[in-house]
Scaffold this active site. Structure first.
Site, PDB file in Angstrom:
ATOM      1  N   HIS B 209       8.534  -4.669  -7.427  1.00 30.97           N
ATOM      2  CA  HIS B 209       7.465  -4.095  -8.367  1.00 30.97           C
ATOM      3  C   HIS B 209       7.758  -3.374  -9.437  1.00 30.97           C
ATOM      4  CE1 HIS B 209       5.102  -7.022  -6.270  1.00 30.97           C
ATOM      5  NE2 HIS B 209       5.194  -8.310  -6.695  1.00 30.97           N
ATOM      6  N   CYS B 310      -0.211  -2.514  -2.105  1.00 30.99           N
ATOM      7  CA  CYS B 310      -0.187  -3.880  -1.512  1.00 30.99           C
ATOM      8  C   CYS B 310      -1.090  -4.675  -0.738  1.00 30.99           C
ATOM      9  CB  CYS B 310       1.351  -4.369  -1.228  1.00 30.99           C
ATOM     10  SG  CYS B 310       2.326  -4.129  -2.609  1.00 30.99           S
TER      11      CYS B 310
END
Lengths: 1022, 321
Positions: B209, B310
């Site tokens: 990411h 996250c």
């Protein structure tokens, strides 16, 4: 086409003469009139004939008409009024100017009457004193006086008055002839024409204001400039901080265009639809820095519309919040006793997709604003709106190189590239070296990154040529407004009519902030209208009659002035108790959000102060320095000009906004050159930023001059243009919108005079100041040489060289100052000179170009310009291109190093006599540098020559110095324009040009030769 | 595409020296704080003023089935311990209102709630995760966010994918990494959901990411890894932005993923990796004198590409609006 130049020049000459006369004395007037009359008659006759022949007649009638009307009404009146220079200046100059323009354009189209005249005309075109000299002896005296004025001023003033005078006498003749002529405007034909003499034709303009109301105003149909109407509107609105605003109109394609204040309205709208809209042109990044609440209010109105229409997208919550502030501003506190019914709110439009939920939210939030004044609510509204990502972003549809639909957004910070809603790229202004358009292509040249060696050019496809140009204009204006401290000076006489000369003419944000900091009036009271946009009656709409126009304008002028000076004279329009607001610069600075801004601002201010204090008083009646600097707006300028009448020198100084010192060498700069070859020689040498500044000064280190070039890029461009571009492209160019291409070098702070401020470092400021001081001191002695140079066109180079030696500064192009200014844009280099600041951000730096600008006005400064230019370091480089070789590359557009883009021009203006041109461009280019060869294939190939036997040649030389990554590059660009009816041996001309160029600059190499050939083909194109 | 990305030195602050960065950070802090205070009043609430956090438990399936880019054995127990500690920090130490969602065994990656939703202000965008196996993670998340009275925007377009881990919100704008998990369409929908802000796309060439190598360390401060892809991405972000960002470069990419908050009575808070994991990077963080530094161990979840950000969706419920 050939004739164009000649005729124009002629006209101008007349104008100058006549103008000068009136100012001085009545007798002078008479004399001049006489002369003018004679000349005018002849010319006019010739023109008429020509026109008829070409069928351009329709243009003529208008022109004539204008003249007539003017002559009767204004000339006499205005002249006597001279006592009030300010008012007059504004009025007279503004209005009359259009005439001249019209004249010039028309003339251009016409064929030459006399070749000789043309030649003469060319000289005057150069704006230099030389032109004055050239003029007939009888006028000389007068001319001289005029000469003192800067070219610009002279033009304007002269235009206005001169034109009038001219017309007076010639009128009779003209009329008779015209009547006989075939295509005459309806006006002419109408029996009333005689009446018109006494009366100007006025037309009613409808301006939609931001609150939805309509403002009507009568303006003179033919000659009223955008500015006039705009000032009227601002006056009506009681708006002083007007620089953020503008007027728009819908063009024939129903696209919204900004009305150029410096041009005639009629010319721009090109229709009989005199409908305009008042709106925000430049969205201030920090509205809290606006001085007056009324300005913020107007900004709010604009933003409300932007938000409601969806142009400014925002989230639900933001819609609600903004809506609630709107309610608070318009309705005041929420009243619990009489809760506003939701249906009331639903009548108001807050968002494109407004629903009950949002309205409830708005109401709810409104309650929380209790106690907030309307002004506070507006401020809160703006504080929130300004954070929206699309705030102030002007979107344009485009396609990228791969044909993908994108949007280009122009804003205060630069150019944004969007695909759908996503930002996919961004080019900050400092990163952009050049902005140009050609046809429907829009190009930006990007400064090389840290790791890259060469600039790259990014191209976008617009829907059509119009939209490309519109985008280009918006970019130029936004860059000028937000990044420059002063606008680039209007293009002065140019030898070539290549490309658009459009430049931002208003005040920059820096200037307007300064100006508004001086606003010294009680806060005006104004009425906030409901978002319903209920239209109210327009009682106040002033109707301007022809005769009154003059006086009214004068008022405007005053007002304008008041802004700057914070005059106590300003009429108090405010009623009731007002808070007396006076903002100091410091306050403004404190408000600055970003450090950079603060620094800039401070720097600019301090610099201004310094320069003000230190600058030697040019002339007794020296206009306030602040004024000069601040006044980029035409109105002010005019005022100054008027003053000039009394004090010629001062005028000159004022003419150039930037320069504080009086000098007219600029005029001299104009040189008539009989050969036109554009040659660009560029040499790059490692150089220190300081050079530019010092250049003017004799004291400047000689070392700079010396060729240290590591990379020498020499470009010679020889452009042979069959058709001569109008000698004074300014007017012509401004009028002609058809130009298919234009360039703008955003980084070049050319126009910025000493006021430029290094963005980030304060220390540098000081340096700059010191340097400036030095310059001033030093420069003074140099001055005398300049004027002389100007007079001799052919010897430009040699003269320049000599001078440069004398000064130790290599000033090669003193004569070309004007050109340089113009060229500055074209020349990329200037931007880079980090003399003051070594940093990469060019804006902050004081560029050589700046000095150049100032140069014309100030004697001392001029040398600077020259000096900069002059700093040509010759680097004999192997990359010389054989001149003898046939054109290697035909380029439409050079991708990487488009130096020549500006050279090609197709003149196609509706208003201007339309000449269909086919363009042939041949580029010779050294293989070395940027791969120009990649350019698209040449455009058109034909070459039919046109009428007339006269050959007219113009040579323009541009010398530019650039500092790139430690390498300084000097580029000499020579442009030779040969205009003539007969066939020209281009090869020979080119060879000759190159040969000469080599001789003159043995140490430099010829980088590029571009031959541009234009042939008139047919009548219409667009 | 439309342009060639270039970054001019003038526009970018590329100090390699951390100290310098920190100095700058301090220097620019005044400015920022001023802006922040403005923000408080305005619609864009102060950056990092979180009040709520949504987290989710770790399913046993994580050890074996969770997606990962490297082959590593996950110690489920230790992972759960770490996660509990993480949640405790949020709840107890920082005083956030923590909404804890139950783990779902059929969703091995469900602990990484960040990918399922992007919350900014009052609006929550329910994403459409790039990994097929994770699509159902949004269901519970949506309900939870609804319960928090957020305006829910769903990404229904079947051509769109977006992982929250690719979304970097700086307080002034969004950067969306175009990665294996996130595509252009997803970014467009995000832009549509948050119209107030500029949304710029950044290609993510390496790593899972965008936030696998960067995160916010404060208003206007980007913490960035030192790898080449990370630095490239930073340059792009800096070029695309109208705002200036300082950067804090840390030697380890994954260590650049931190959780920043600005909490009443606590000021700047930074949850970052432990010295045990990335000693060099921790040294860098320790130079942030104005921050309350809270090392949080993340040794197990990182094996399945889970970083600190996250594991939570942070929400600021602004009572005033």
């Amino acid at each position: 086409m050939t004739t164009e130049a000649g005729s124009e020049t002629e006209v101008k000459e007349k104008g100058e003469e006549s103008a000068a006369l009136p100012d001085q004395s009545e007798t002078a007037k008479e004399e001049s009139q006489e002369v003018a009359n004679v000349e005018g008659e002849e010319k006019e006759k010739g023109k008429e004939k020509e026109k008829e022949g070409k069928g351009i007649t329709r243009y003529l009638p208008t022109w004539f008409k204008k003249q007539k009307s003017q002559s009767q009404t204004s000339p006499t009146k205005e002249v006597p009024a001279t006592e009030e220079p300010v008012s007059k200046g504004l009025e007279g100059e503004e209005e009359p100017a259009p005439e001249v323009n019209g004249h010039a354009e028309e003339v251009e189209e016409k064929e030459e009457v006399k070749s000789e005249e043309v030649k003469e005309a060319t000289q005057p075109e150069s704006n230099s004193n030389a032109s004055a000299d050239t003029e007939p002896p009888a006028k000389e005296e007068k001319v001289e006086d005029t000469t003192a004025k800067s070219p610009e001023e002279t033009k304007e003033t002269t235009d206005g008055e001169g034109a009038e005078e001219e017309k007076k006498e010639p009128e009779g003749h003209v009329e008779a002839e015209t009547d006989g002529g075939e295509s005459q405007t309806s006006i002419f034909q109408s029996p009333l024409r005689l009446v018109r003499k006494n009366k100007m034709k006025v037309v009613v303009c409808h301006v939609t204001l931001l609150d939805g109301t309509d403002f009507t105003c009568e303006v003179e149909q033919k000659r009223a400039k955008g500015q006039y109407l705009f000032f009227k509107v601002c006056e009506h609105l009681n708006l002083l901080e007007k620089d953020y605003f503008g007027l728009t109109y819908k063009d024939n394609h129903d696209e919204k265009c900004w009305l150029d204040p410096t041009k005639e309205i009629k010319r721009q709208i090109r229709s009989n639809n005199w409908q305009f809209a008042f709106g925000v042109k430049f969205y201030p990044p920090d509205p809290s820095q606006l001085t007056e609440d009324i300005t913020r209010y107007l900004l709010c109105l604009q933003l409300r519309e932007d938000v409601a229409s969806g142009r400014l997208p925002c989230s639900f919550v933001t819609h609600a919040l903004l809506g609630s502030y709107t309610l608070q501003a318009e309705l005041g506190d929420h009243e619990p006793d009489q809760p506003r019914p939701l249906d009331f709110i639903s009548q108001l439009t807050f968002a494109p997709s407004q629903n009950k939920e949002m309205e409830e939210k708005i109401l709810e939030l409104h309650k929380s604003h209790r106690g907030m004044t309307p002004a506070q609510a507006d401020l809160q509204f703006l504080e929130n709106a300004k954070k929206l990502s699309m705030y102030g972003v002007d979107l344009h549809h485009a396609k990228d190189s791969e044909g993908v639909d994108i949007m280009l957004g122009v804003c205060a910070n630069g150019l944004l590239v969007y695909k759908d809603r996503l930002r996919i790229n961004r080019f900050a202004w400092p990163k952009i070296l050049k902005i140009s358009y050609k046809r429907n292509n829009f190009y930006i040249k990007i400064r090389p990154g840290e790791t890259e060696q060469f600039e790259s050019t990014v191209g976008f496809k617009l829907q059509n040529h119009r939209s490309a140009k519109r985008l280009w204009k918006v970019c130029v204006e936004n860059h000028s407004f937000f990044r420059l401290n002063a606008p680039e000076p209007p293009t002065k006489a140019r030898f070539l009519t290549l490309g658009s000369k459009f430049r931002y003419s208003g005040r920059t944000q820096a200037q307007t902030r300064l100006a508004s900091s001086l606003i010294d009036r009680p806060a005006p009271s104004f009425e906030r209208t409901s978002s319903k946009r209920i239209s109210r009656s327009l009682d106040g709409a002033p109707v301007i009659s022809i005769t009154e126009a003059g006086s009214e304008t004068a008022e405007n002028g005053r007002d304008h002035r008041l802004e700057l000076h914070s005059d106590s004279k300003s009429p108090l329009r405010v009623h009731g108790d007002n808070i007396y607001v006076r903002h100091s610069n410091l306050m403004l600075e404190d408000l600055d959000k970003t450090q950079d801004e603060v620094l800039k601002h401070q720097a600019s201010i301090s610099q201004l102060k310094r320069s003000f204090m230190e600058a030697p008083p040019p002339s007794p009646p020296q206009p306030n320095q602040w004024e000069k600097r601040l006044t980029s707006s035409p109105a002010t300028i005019r005022v100054q000009q008027q003053q000039v009448v009394s004090v010629p020198q001062t005028e000159a100084a004022s003419a150039d906004n930037t320069s504080s010192e009086t000098k007219e060498p600029a005029k001299t700069t104009e040189v008539e050159i009989e050969e036109t070859v554009v040659i660009q020689e560029v040499s790059r040498a490692p150089k220190l930023g300081v050079v530019t500044v010092t250049a003017d000064l004799p004291a400047a280190p000689p070392a700079e001059h010396e060729p240290q070039d590591q990379k020498v890029k020499i470009e010679e461009e020889a452009a042979v243009v069959e058709e001569i571009s109008p000698a004074k492209p300014e007017k012509a160019s401004s009028d002609s919108e058809s130009e298919e291409e234009a360039e703008y070098h955003p980084n070049v702070p050319a126009s910025i005079s000493q006021s430029q401020i290094p963005e980030e470092k304060e220390e540098e400021e000081e340096q700059m100041k010191e340097e400036e001081e030095e310059q001033k001191q030093v420069s003074a002695p140099v001055v005398p040489s300049l004027p002389v140079e100007a007079s001799q066109p052919a010897e430009l180079m040699s003269q320049e060289e000599e001078e440069s030696k004398k000064e130790e500064m290599q000033v090669e192009e003193k004569k070309d100052d004007q050109e340089e200014k113009e060229s500055g844009r074209e020349t990329e280099d200037s931007t880079d000179d980090p003399m003051v600041t070594p940093e990469e951000e060019p804006e902050g730096l004081v560029l050589p170009e700046e000095s150049a600008e100032a140069g014309p006005t100030e004697e001392p400064e001029q040398p600077k310009m020259n000096g900069e230019a002059s700093l040509v370091e010759v680097d004999p480089r192997p990359q010389v291109i054989c001149c003898s070789e046939p054109p290697v590359v035909k380029t439409e557009m050079v991708t990487i190093s488009d130096t020549f883009a500006a050279q090609k021009t197709e003149i196609a203006t509706k208003e201007v006599p339309i000449v269909h041109t086919e363009t042939k461009t041949i580029t010779y280019e050294a293989a070395q540098l940027d791969g120009n060869g990649d350019g698209e294939p040449g455009v058109l190939m034909t070459a039919q020559t046109i009428t007339s036997e006269s050959l007219c040649t113009t040579t323009t030389t541009h010398i530019t110095k650039t500092l790139k990554g430690g390498l300084s590059e000097t580029r000499i660009e020579k442009r030779i324009v040969i205009t003539g009816d007969c066939d020209i041996d281009h090869d020979q001309a080119l060879a000759q040009a190159i040969k000469e160029a080599k001789e003159q600059h043995p140490d430099m190499s010829v980088t590029r030769v571009v031959v541009h050939k234009e042939t008139e083909l047919a009548e219409e194109e667009d | 595409m439309a342009g060639i990305m270039k970054i001019s030195a003038a526009e970018i602050k590329c100090d390699e020296e951390v100290d310098n960065n920190i100095y700058r950070f301090v220097r620019a802090k005044k400015e920022r704080e001023k802006e922040e205070s403005e923000n408080m009043a305005g619609l864009m609430a102060g950056f990092g003023h979180y009040t709520h956090a949504v987290v989710r438990g770790i399913p046993a399936s994580l050890a074996k089935e969770a997606l990962r880019t490297s082959q590593a054995e996950v110690d489920l127990t230790r992972a759960r311990t770490e996660h509990e500690a993480y949640v405790e920090v949020l709840r107890t130490r920082l005083g956030l209102e923590v909404v804890e969602l139950p783990a779902d065994e059929s969703l091995p990656d469900c602990v990484f709630v960040e990918d399922a939703a992007v919350v900014c202000g009052e609006t929550a965008l329910i994403t459409r995760p790039g990994a097929e196996s994770r699509r159902r993670e949004i269901e519970v998340m949506k309900e939870a966010l609804k319960d928090l009275n957020l305006n829910i925007v769903e990404m229904t377009d079947e051509n769109a994918t977006l992982d929250g881990g690719d979304v970097l919100f700086t307080g002034r704008e969004f950067f969306v990494g175009l990665s294996k998990r996130t595509n252009q369409r997803g970014a467009e929908i995000l832009a549509d959901a948050f119209k107030d802000y500029a949304v710029s796309t950044v290609p993510v060439l390496e790593g899972l990411h965008l936030k696998s190598f960067c995160s916010m360390g404060g208003p206007g401060l980007i913490i960035i890894g030192s790898s080449e892809p990370a630095q490239k991405a930073l340059k792009i972000m800096q070029q695309m932005s109208d705002h200036r960002y300082d950067k804090l470069t840390v030697p380890d990419d994954i260590a650049a993923n931190c959780v920043y908050m600005n909490l009443p009575n606590k000021g700047h808070v930074l949850l970052h990796c432990t010295a045990e994991e990335f000693p060099e990077s921790v040294k860098v963080f320790e130079k942030l004198k104005d921050h309350m530094l809270i090392p949080v161990s993340n040794m197990e979840k990182v094996k399945v590409d889970g970083a600190l950000t996250c594991c939570s969706v942070l929400i600021s419920k602004n009572p005033s609006i």
